[in-house]
Design an enzyme around this catalytic site. Sequence first.
Site, PDB file in Angstrom:
ATOM      1  N   TYR A 144      49.644  46.978  56.239  1.00 21.50           N
ATOM      2  CA  TYR A 144      50.890  47.572  55.756  1.00 21.50           C
ATOM      3  C   TYR A 144      50.574  48.919  55.115  1.00 21.50           C
ATOM      4  CZ  TYR A 144      55.214  48.116  53.034  1.00 21.50           C
ATOM      5  OH  TYR A 144      56.387  48.579  52.494  1.00 21.50           O
ATOM      6  N   ASP A 239      43.490  53.658  53.800  1.00 20.77           N
ATOM      7  CA  ASP A 239      44.608  53.377  52.911  1.00 20.77           C
ATOM      8  C   ASP A 239      44.094  52.466  51.802  1.00 20.77           C
ATOM      9  OD1 ASP A 239      46.833  52.627  51.564  1.00 20.77           O
ATOM     10  OD2 ASP A 239      48.007  52.016  53.323  1.00 20.77           O
ATOM     11  N   LYS A 267      49.550  52.016  43.544  1.00 23.21           N
ATOM     12  CA  LYS A 267      49.301  50.831  42.720  1.00 23.21           C
ATOM     13  C   LYS A 267      48.418  51.091  41.480  1.00 23.21           C
ATOM     14  CE  LYS A 267      51.028  47.927  46.245  1.00 23.21           C
ATOM     15  NZ  LYS A 267      50.873  47.871  47.671  1.00 23.21           N
TER      16      LYS A 267
HETATM   17  C1  LIG Z   1      51.819  48.681  48.700  1.00 25.43           C
HETATM   18  C2  LIG Z   1      51.135  49.401  49.801  1.00 25.43           C
HETATM   19  C3  LIG Z   1      51.636  50.609  50.323  1.00 25.43           C
HETATM   20  C4  LIG Z   1      52.970  51.160  49.916  1.00 25.43           C
HETATM   21  O1  LIG Z   1      52.994  51.544  48.587  1.00 25.43           O
HETATM   22  P1  LIG Z   1      54.426  51.665  47.854  1.00 25.43           P
HETATM   23  O2  LIG Z   1      54.074  52.201  46.511  1.00 25.43           O
HETATM   24  O3  LIG Z   1      55.013  50.289  47.834  1.00 25.43           O
HETATM   25  O4  LIG Z   1      55.241  52.612  48.650  1.00 25.43           O
HETATM   26  C5  LIG Z   1      50.873  51.284  51.246  1.00 25.43           C
HETATM   27  N1  LIG Z   1      49.684  50.804  51.660  1.00 25.43           N
HETATM   28  C6  LIG Z   1      49.180  49.650  51.189  1.00 25.43           C
HETATM   29  C7  LIG Z   1      47.839  49.187  51.655  1.00 25.43           C
HETATM   30  C8  LIG Z   1      49.895  48.903  50.257  1.00 25.43           C
HETATM   31  O5  LIG Z   1      49.417  47.729  49.826  1.00 25.43           O
END
Ligand SMILES: *Cc1c(COP(=O)(O)O)cnc(C)c1O
Length: 432
Positions: A144, A239, A267
């Site tokens: 994701y 990511d 995060k």
């Molecule tokens: C949570 C998440 C996102 C998106 O971040 P948001 O702050 O919710 O937009 C992107 N990549 C990864 C791996 C994530 O866990």
Amino acid sequence: MAGPKSTAAFERAKRVLPGGVNSPVRAFKSVHGTPFFADKGEGPYLYDIDGNRYVDYLMSWGPLIWGHAHPQIVAAVQEAASKGTSFGVPTELETDVAQKIVDFVPSIDVVRMVNSGTEATMSAVRVARAATSRSYVVKFIGCYHGHADHFLVKAGSGVADLGLPDSPGVPKETAERTIAVPYNDIDALRDVFLERGEEIAAVIIEPVAGNMGCVLPRPGYLQAVRELTRSFGTLLIFDEVITGFRVGLGGAQARFDIEPDLTTFGKVIGAGLPVGAYGGRRDLMEMVAPSGPVYQGGTLSGNPLAMSAGLVSLNMLEAANREGFYDKLQAYGQQVVDQFVELGKQHGIPTYGHAIGGLYGLFFHEGPVYDFEGAMASDGASYERFFHAMLENGVTFAPSPLESAFVSGVHTSRELEITLGAMKAVFAQLTS
Ligand SMILES: *Cc1c(COP(=O)(O)O)cnc(C)c1O
């Protein structure tokens, strides 16, 4: 079962918010439940408005590596707020946070602050496309990367839960530029490269997948991805929105010793305030406006409240890292995983798990899980019963089998004991 106040609050919310929530996974749909509503948090504990207390492994889906309402973070935010909540001109705080990131993460020379992980990944891909003059992006099934159009293809997390592999509203032409391949399968990736490697701008990957449960890369896999992308002139984007500052101070890239071209954060970087960031090699990041032609901006980017919280949190991590912080978090998660697996054996229920740094995952699955197919083959019904029974016993995990669990620096042996005790009681219930 959600208490009467949470149940009423959810009814009220559903009248004015889609599904009663501002992010789909919060609705408890994949565990067929009603969400409890938060009243407050204290360290490793979350309290709902019915007065129930939970040992919290949701931790706001990852940001709270120092737990809820950490005194130093709260004080930093209060002090910043008293001086003004946003200015629209630069502050030194933004440079201080950027400098920390550059110091901690060897592959990063220059970094841009944004407001969410979604913004970070979206912008990193824009840079990659500009730098390579190519349009295709490869992602991995079950990973994701936020909700930008081109990532809503075989995504994990809430998207997979809801069975929306391709969301309505995403133009076909956009989705077609995204190629999704299985995680941990270097042959599948090589096949895609042999077919159209010269057209692929970027490969984006969660170096430890955290949105199909917690799934580790196979030994050598990330190295192979790095070599393959490099040989085709394709940029590699890590990511690290979940893994950044969570599996180690330098993120997963430092742990696995890989140098991506670009990295995205979110995060943990904001300690619970809305922050994301993307960064990488100087030549790539200098393409971003106003240094270069790739446009990306934000009215509230680098917000002083968020930067204050982030800076204090990163400073605390730096100090704690010298005392073996990440090993301690991992040992904690590993104990939960070990007991989960052991209880599964005792009760004849297939169980499996991973732990790395402050991240761990529990699967109702026989043997290792290395990809989305494996994650989907785990027993969702068992997870659902486990989740609700753990709640009854005062412990909360994510309300979905396809998510990770998060340990913070303020979870102690007391919370571990509560968790292990609750798990024992719950497994006895699961088989009765
Ligand atoms: C949570 C998440 C996102 C998106 O971040 P948001 O702050 O919710 O937009 C992107 N990549 C990864 C791996 C994530 O866990």
